[in-house]
Design an enzyme around this catalytic site. Structure first.
Site: not given
Length: 716
Positions: A10, A24, A27, A91, A102, A161, A451, A593
Site C-alpha cells: 500500500c 488495502c 487503511c 527512511c 527515494c 487511533c 409559528c 408556516h
C-alpha cells in the site's frame, strides 16, 4: 518466483496485501495502478528479461535497473557494488544511483547524500557492534529487508487511533494526537517477534540459509532466525488461502473499526449536529433539525461517504443526500415545510415586539393575566379581553422610500408573494382590497414550530408567544377537555376520509394512539401543530379563526405531494354563541408556516357600505374578510358534527350565526373584523407608536437637510 512476490504494498500505510485485494486491508486505500518498487528483486533467471520492467497493466516502473547499474546475475563468489547507492535521509532506504527520489517514500535526494563505503570481499554487510552473519542470496534483498524492518521498528503507534507514525512526527498525521513522551524508538524484541510471525513471510523456498532479522539500531541485532522447511507449491497455495480467509476477515473488521474511530475523532460539533438532524428527519424528531438550523447549519449540506458510514444505515442514508432529500424520501411534510421556508436575510427584521422590549414584557404579563379557565363541565382556557392588532394608518403619511423600508422589515415578503401572486388566496378581490380598504398584510414571525402560536398572538396582541404561555394553555385545555375535543376530532376525521372516497375503519386503539400524538405535540415547545390545535385555539380566543392557505403541499421542485387541509373556518363550536365574539382573526398558511394576516387602519367608512347598515363611529376599523375563495366557493367549516353537516346554504347560515357577515356589491360573502384604536389595549397602542417613531425620524432627516441647504442658499 515466490508467493511473497505477488503481494502489493500500500502506498499509504506500506501494508503488504494479497494479490486478490483491490483495497488495502489496513487503511482501505485503492490499489495503485503504477506501483513503485517496494519489494526486493527475486532470484530468478527471468530477472534478466527486460520485459519485467513493465507491470501487467502496462505502466512503467519508476526505476528499472539494468545490467549497467547492477548485475542481475548472482555469482557465488561476487558481491554487488553497493558503494554507489545513496541512503534516504527520511527512511534510510538504499536507492540506486540514478534515482533522484527515494523509491520508498519519494523524498527528494539531498546533495551529497551519505553513501556506503565499499566492502572488502571478505566482509559481509553488517553494522558495527553486530556479529558476522552468513552471506545472503542477494545483498540488495538483504538491505531492503533491513530497511523495512528498521522503518517498522522505529515507528511509534498513536494512542488515540493506533496509526503508526514516523519517528520524526511529533503528532499523529491522522488524528493530530501528540506523540507519547516515552515512545520507544527501536523496540528490538517486538520487531524481531513481528518479523518472525509476519504474514508477509509465508514460504520462502529459495532461501535455504539462515539470515539476519535485526532492526534498525545496534545491539543484539544479530539474533538468528531459521526459516521453515520448504514445501511444495500446492501446499504453499493452500496455506496462503487459509491465512487470507482466517486472518483477512479479522483484519478487515479491525481496519473498519480503526477507520471509523479516525473519522469520529476528526468530527466537530457542527458535524454531529448535522448527523443528528439527518437522523431526526428519518425518525421524525423535529427538535434535532431545529437545533441544527439554530446553530447556523447549512440546509443544503450533503452527506459524505464517511458520514454515511458513521450513521450505519445504508437503507436510509446515501452519500450526497441533504436534509430536504431525506424529508422527501420519508415523507416528513412538517419538516419539509420548515426546511423549505425561505426567510429573506437581506434586511434585518424590525417588528414592534422587538423594538420595544420593555413594553413587550408588560404585554406578555397582561396576556397571562387575561387567560382564565372556565369552571364547569368544559374547563377550557379563554381570553377575557378582545384585542385585534392592525397596522397604523400613519404609515401612509411616510415617504415612499421609508414605507418600503418599513414593509420590508415588518412583513414576510415571501409569504405575501406566495399568497398573492403564485396563488390567488388573499387580496384577489379588487373591490375588497381597494374600495373597501381590506387589504391583508402577512407579518413576519419565527419559522420554528411555534409559528401558529406566534401568528395568533400577533393577530391579537402584536407579540410572540416567547414564554409559551399560549402553548401551555393549549396543552392544558386539550388534556382537561380531551373527551370533548376527541369526539369532534374523531367524527371529523372519519367524515373527511369518506368524502375523499377512503372507506375504512380504525380500531379504537388506533384512534387513541393518533390522539395521544396530537396531545404530545401541544406539550412540546417548537413542535409543529395541526388542525385540531387551531380548533382549540379558536375556543381559547372565543372568536372564529379564518385560515387562508395553499391547498397542496409541494416539493422544492414544484411537485404536488398532498393536501394541506388547513384552509377554512374554525368556529368555537363547543362554547355558547353568547359567550363568544363575532369578530374573527385571519391567518395565512404556506408550506408548513403560519403568518398573521392583519389590515391597516382606515379613516372611517365614508361610502364603503358593503350591503349592510354599519352603525358604528368613525374610530372603528372594519376589515372585510372573504368567506369564499377566488373561485367563489364557500370555505369549509372544520370539525362539524354529523348533525351540523349539511348543504352549502346551511353552512352559510351557520357562518352568519357565529360572525357578522354581509355581501358586498360584487356579490362576495364577507365577515367583518372590527377593531378600535380607542378601545384597544393601551400598551399595544403605545408599543406601535414607539415603533413607528423610528420611521418618522428617518422621514424627518432628509427634510431637515433640505431645509438647511435652502437657508444656506438664501444667505448667499
Amino acid at each position: 518466483m515466490t508467493d511473497l512476490g505477488l503481494k502489493w504494498s500500500c502506498e499509504y500505510c506500506t501494508y503488504e496485501n494479497w494479490p486478490s485485494a483491490i483495497k488495502c486491508t489496513m487503511c482501505r486505500a485503492q490499489r495503485h495502478n503504477a506501483p513503485i518498487i517496494t519489494e526486493e528483486p527475486f532470484k530468478s533467471s527471468s530477472s534478466l528479461d527486460p520485459s519485467l520492467c513493465t507491470t501487467q497493466g502496462g505502466s512503467t516502473l519508476l526505476i528499472c535497473p539494468d545490467s549497467s547499474a547492477r548485475p542481475r546475475v548472482r555469482i557465488a563468489d561476487e558481491l554487488p557494488e553497493t558503494s554507489s547507492k545513496w541512503s534516504c535521509h527520511m527512511c534510510t532506504y538504499l536507492n540506486w544511483p540514478r534515482a533522484i527520489r527515494c523509491t520508498q517514500c519519494l523524498s527528494q535526494r539531498q546533495q551529497g547524500s551519505q553513501q556506503h563505503s565499499p566492502l572488502s570481499p571478505s566482509e559481509t554487510p553488517q553494522t558495527s557492534g553486530s556479529r558476522p552473519s552468513p552471506v545472503t542470496s542477494d545483498p540488495c534483498e538483504e538491505y531492503n529487508d533491513r530497511n523495512r524492518l528498521n522503518m517498522h521498528a522505529q515507528r511509534w503507534p498513536c494512542s488515540a487511533c493506533t496509526y503508526e507514525n514516523w519517528p520524526k512526527s511529533l503528532r499523529c498525521v491522522v488524528c493530530d494526537h501528540p506523540k507519547p513522551s516515552g515512545s520507544p524508538e527501536t523496540p528490538q524484541q517486538d520487531s524481531e517477534a513481528e518479523s518472525a510471525t509476519s504474514p508477509s513471510i509465508v514460504n520462502e523456498q529459495e532461501r535455504e540459509n539462515v539470515r539476519t532479522a535485526g532492526g534498525g539500531g545496534g545491539g543484539s541485532r544479530g539474533r538468528l532466525r531459521k526459516l521453515s522447511p520448504p514445501m511444495c507449491k500446492g501446499q504453499a497455495e493452500v496455506k496462503i488461502e487459509l491465512a487470507s480467509g482466517a486472518v483477512g476477515s479479522d483484519n478487515e473488521q479491525e481496519a473498519d473499526f480503526k477507520k471509523l474511530k479516525q473519522i469520529r475523532n476528526r468530527m466537530r460539533r457542527s458535524d454531529w449536529l448535522f448527523l443528528n438532524a439527518c437522523a431526526g428527519v428519518v425518525e421524525g424528531d423535529l427538535a434535532a433539525v431545529e437545533a441544527y438550523k439554530s446553530s447556523g447549519g447549512d440546509i443544503a449540506r450533503q452527506l459524505t461517504a464517511d458520514e454515511v458510514r458513521i450513521l450505519n444505515r445504508p437503507s436510509a442514508f446515501d452519500a450526497g443526500f441533504t436534509l430536504v432529500h431525506l424529508a422527501i424520501r420519508f415523507q416528513r411534510q412538517d419538516m419539509l415545510a420548515v426546511l423549505l421556508t425561505e426567510v429573506s436575510q437581506q434586511t434585518a427584521k424590525c417588528i414592534p415586539a422587538l423594538v420595544c422590549p420593555e413594553l413587550t414584557e408588560q404585554i406578555r404579563r397582561e396576556v397571562a393575566a387575561a387567560l382564565h379557565r372556565r369552571k364547569g363541565e368544559f374547563p377550557c382556557y379563554f381570553f377575557t379581553d378582545l384585542v385585534t392588532f392592525t397596522l397604523p394608518a400613519d404609515i401612509e403619511d411616510l415617504p415612499p422610500n421609508v414605507q418600503e423600508k418599513l414593509f420590508d422589515e415588518v412583513l414576510d415578503r415571501d409569504v405575501q408573494k406566495e399568497l398573492e401572486e403564485e396563488s390567488p388566496i388573499i387580496n384577489w378581490s379588487l373591490e375588497l382590497g381597494t374600495r373597501l380598504d381590506s387589504r391583508l398584510y402577512a407579518l413576519w414571525n419565527r419559522t420554528a414550530g411555534d409559528c401558529l402560536l406566534d401568528s395568533v398572538l400577533q393577530a391579537t396582541w402584536g407579540i410572540y408567544d416567547k414564554d409559551s404561555v399560549l402553548r401551555k394553555s393549549l396543552n392544558d385545555s386539550l388534556h382537561d377537555c380531551s373527551h370533548w375535543f376527541y369526539t369532534r376530532w374523531k367524527e371529523w376525521e372519519s367524515w373527511y376520509s369518506q368524502s375523499f372516497g377512503l372507506h375504512f375503519s380504525l380500531r379504537e386503539e388506533q384512534w387513541q394512539e393518533d390522539w395521544a400524538f396530537i396531545l404530545s405535540l401541544a406539550s412540546q415547545p417548537g413542535a409543529s401543530l395541526e388542525q385540531t390545535h387551531v380548533f382549540v385555539l379558536a375556543h381559547i380566543l372565543r372568536r372564529p379563526i379564518i385560515v387562508y392557505g395553499v391547498k397542496y403541499y409541494k416539493s422544492f421542485r414544484g411537485e404536488t405531494l398532498g393536501y394541506t387541509r388547513f384552509q377554512g373556518v374554525y368556529l368555537p363550536l363547543l362554547w355558547e354563541q353568547s359567550f363568544c365574539w363575532k369578530s374573527p382573526i385571519a391567518l395565512g398558511y404556506t408550506r408548513g408556516h403560519f403568518s398573521a394576516l392583519v389590515a391597516m387602519e382606515n379613516d372611517g367608512y365614508d361610502n364603503r357600505g358593503a350591503g349592510a347598515n354599519l352603525n358604528t363611529d368613525d374610530d372603528v376599523t372594519v376589515t372585510f374578510l372573504p368567506l369564499v375563495d377566488s373561485e367563489r366557493k364557500l370555505l369549509h367549516i372544520h370539525f362539524l358534527s354529523a348533525q351540523e353537516m349539511g348543504t352549502e346554504e346551511q353552512q352559510e347560515r351557520m357562518l352568519r350565526q357565529w360572525m357578522d357577515c354581509c355581501v358586498t356589491e360584487g356579490g362576495v360573502l364577507v365577515a367583518m373584523q372590527k377593531s378600535s384604536r380607542r378601545r384597544n389595549h393601551p400598551l399595544v397602542t403605545q408599543m406601535v407608536e414607539k415603533w413607528l417613531d423610528g420611521y418618522r425620524q428617518l422621514a424627518a432627516c432628509p427634510t431637515l437637510s433640505d431645509g438647511e441647504e435652502e437657508e444656506e442658499d438664501e444667505d448667499e
